[in-house]
Design a protein around this motif. Structure first.
Motif, mmCIF file in Angstrom:
data_model
loop_
_atom_site.group_PDB
_atom_site.id
_atom_site.type_symbol
_atom_site.label_atom_id
_atom_site.label_comp_id
_atom_site.label_asym_id
_atom_site.label_seq_id
_atom_site.Cartn_x
_atom_site.Cartn_y
_atom_site.Cartn_z
ATOM 1 N N LYS A 113 -17.218 -46.672 8.693
ATOM 2 C CA LYS A 113 -15.957 -46.849 9.408
ATOM 3 C C LYS A 113 -15.161 -45.546 9.413
ATOM 4 N N PHE A 114 -14.279 -45.443 10.411
ATOM 5 C CA PHE A 114 -13.400 -44.288 10.500
ATOM 6 C C PHE A 114 -12.045 -44.736 11.036
ATOM 7 N N ILE A 115 -11.041 -43.943 10.766
ATOM 8 C CA ILE A 115 -9.700 -44.186 11.292
ATOM 9 C C ILE A 115 -9.528 -43.275 12.504
ATOM 10 N N GLY A 116 -9.242 -43.885 13.653
ATOM 11 C CA GLY A 116 -9.041 -43.121 14.876
ATOM 12 C C GLY A 116 -7.685 -42.441 14.896
ATOM 13 N N SER A 117 -7.500 -41.566 15.854
ATOM 14 C CA SER A 117 -6.220 -40.860 15.985
ATOM 15 C C SER A 117 -5.086 -41.818 16.341
ATOM 16 N N ASP A 118 -5.435 -43.042 16.762
ATOM 17 C CA ASP A 118 -4.418 -44.058 17.042
ATOM 18 C C ASP A 118 -4.039 -44.848 15.795
ATOM 19 N N GLY A 119 -4.617 -44.484 14.639
ATOM 20 C CA GLY A 119 -4.300 -45.141 13.375
ATOM 21 C C GLY A 119 -5.081 -46.413 13.106
ATOM 22 N N GLN A 120 -5.942 -46.802 14.043
ATOM 23 C CA GLN A 120 -6.726 -48.025 13.896
ATOM 24 C C GLN A 120 -8.086 -47.713 13.266
ATOM 25 N N GLU A 121 -8.663 -48.743 12.634
ATOM 26 C CA GLU A 121 -9.970 -48.595 11.998
ATOM 27 C C GLU A 121 -11.069 -49.056 12.951
ATOM 28 N N TYR A 122 -12.153 -48.281 12.973
ATOM 29 C CA TYR A 122 -13.317 -48.584 13.805
ATOM 30 C C TYR A 122 -14.561 -48.495 12.938
ATOM 31 N N LYS A 123 -15.572 -49.270 13.312
ATOM 32 C CA LYS A 123 -16.786 -49.323 12.504
ATOM 33 C C LYS A 123 -18.027 -49.161 13.382
ATOM 34 N N TRP A 124 -18.918 -48.258 12.980
ATOM 35 C CA TRP A 124 -20.219 -48.073 13.625
ATOM 36 C C TRP A 124 -21.288 -48.779 12.801
ATOM 37 N N ALA A 129 -25.854 -55.503 16.735
ATOM 38 C CA ALA A 129 -25.701 -56.397 17.883
ATOM 39 C C ALA A 129 -26.989 -56.348 18.697
ATOM 40 N N GLU A 130 -27.432 -57.485 19.130
ATOM 41 C CA GLU A 130 -28.685 -57.559 19.880
ATOM 42 C C GLU A 130 -28.601 -56.718 21.146
ATOM 43 N N GLY A 131 -29.635 -55.934 21.381
ATOM 44 C CA GLY A 131 -29.719 -55.106 22.568
ATOM 45 C C GLY A 131 -28.961 -53.801 22.483
ATOM 46 N N GLN A 132 -28.394 -53.472 21.328
ATOM 47 C CA GLN A 132 -27.652 -52.229 21.169
ATOM 48 C C GLN A 132 -28.186 -51.449 19.973
ATOM 49 N N GLU A 133 -28.532 -50.202 20.220
ATOM 50 C CA GLU A 133 -29.004 -49.330 19.137
ATOM 51 C C GLU A 133 -27.867 -49.063 18.141
ATOM 52 N N PHE A 147 -24.246 -47.639 22.137
ATOM 53 C CA PHE A 147 -25.166 -46.593 22.557
ATOM 54 C C PHE A 147 -26.582 -47.124 22.512
ATOM 55 N N ASN A 148 -27.340 -46.796 23.547
ATOM 56 C CA ASN A 148 -28.739 -47.200 23.614
ATOM 57 C C ASN A 148 -29.587 -46.043 24.096
ATOM 58 N N VAL A 163 -27.725 -44.355 27.301
ATOM 59 C CA VAL A 163 -26.366 -44.639 27.759
ATOM 60 C C VAL A 163 -25.416 -44.884 26.591
ATOM 61 N N LEU A 164 -24.248 -44.195 26.656
ATOM 62 C CA LEU A 164 -23.131 -44.472 25.770
ATOM 63 C C LEU A 164 -22.073 -45.159 26.623
ATOM 64 N N THR A 165 -21.719 -46.383 26.261
ATOM 65 C CA THR A 165 -20.694 -47.129 26.973
ATOM 66 C C THR A 165 -19.440 -47.171 26.110
#
Length: 192
Positions: A113-124, A129-133, A147-148, A163-165
């Motif tokens: 996980k990382f904290i974005g510049s908007d102060g919110q937390e995001y997780k890679w 998730a099925e169908g997503q690398e 990303f796939n 593709v990165l969506t």
């Protein structure tokens, strides 16, 4: 996992490698390049550039990013270890391990996980998730990006198939999303 409304940024990754590749939005809104930065130190440097225009398909202009200042610089150790990530425009620099932390104490290295510049937390996460690398979600379990890579021996006509969506609501984080994805892919490639 919920999704957002709006037209997502669909960035074609020209060759699927960690560096030396372009991420061009199919609707011509965003053009990013991940490339080796000029070597000025004893570390491996990788940078993300905002190119401002679609890439060309020929290799003749493969170093065109050198005319631009990087938006993000990622410095890895010569032994491929994690180093430092610097967001040039905001003058923020920190160790990659601090920027992209494991999601839990006992969690694997491919869920971070990382904290974005908007102060919110995001997780890679890798294959969560099925169908997503790779899948990036918000703390509220909303799909932010995925990303796939094109499966081997699969034809992708007129496209690389990589593709990165990035969902429109999170487009302002495109540099951070691509930087964190690049670090995650580096972690997986080198078993860190």
């Amino acid at each position: 996992m919920a999704t957002t409304k709006g037209l997502p940024y669909i960035l074609e990754d020209r060759n699927g490698s960690l560096t030396g590749t372009d991420f061009d939005d199919i609707y011509d809104r965003l053009f990013l390049r991940v490339a080796q930065a000029p070597q000025r130190s004893q570390h491996a440097l990788c940078a993300i550039y905002d190119m401002g225009r679609r890439s060309v398909s020929s290799k003749s202009d493969d170093h065109r990013h050198a005319r631009y200042n990087p938006s993000v610089v990622m410095q890895f150790g010569l032994d491929r270890s994690l180093g430092t990530v610097t967001f040039v425009n905001s003058a923020v620099s920190m160790p990659m391990g601090k920027y992209l932390r494991r999601a839990s104490f006992l969690g694997g290295s491919l869920l971070r996980k990382f904290i974005g510049s908007d102060g919110q937390e995001y997780k890679w996460g890798h294959r969560i998730a099925e169908g997503q690398e790779w899948t990036c979600i918000s703390a509220d379990n909303i799909l932010v990006a995925h990303f796939n890579l094109k499966p081997p021996r699969t034809h992708a006509y007129g496209s690389s198939g990589n593709v990165l969506t990035i969902y429109e609501e999170y487009a302002h984080l495109a540099m951070e999303i691509l930087a964190s994805l690049t670090i995650m892919r580096h972690i997986r490639k080198h078993n860190l």
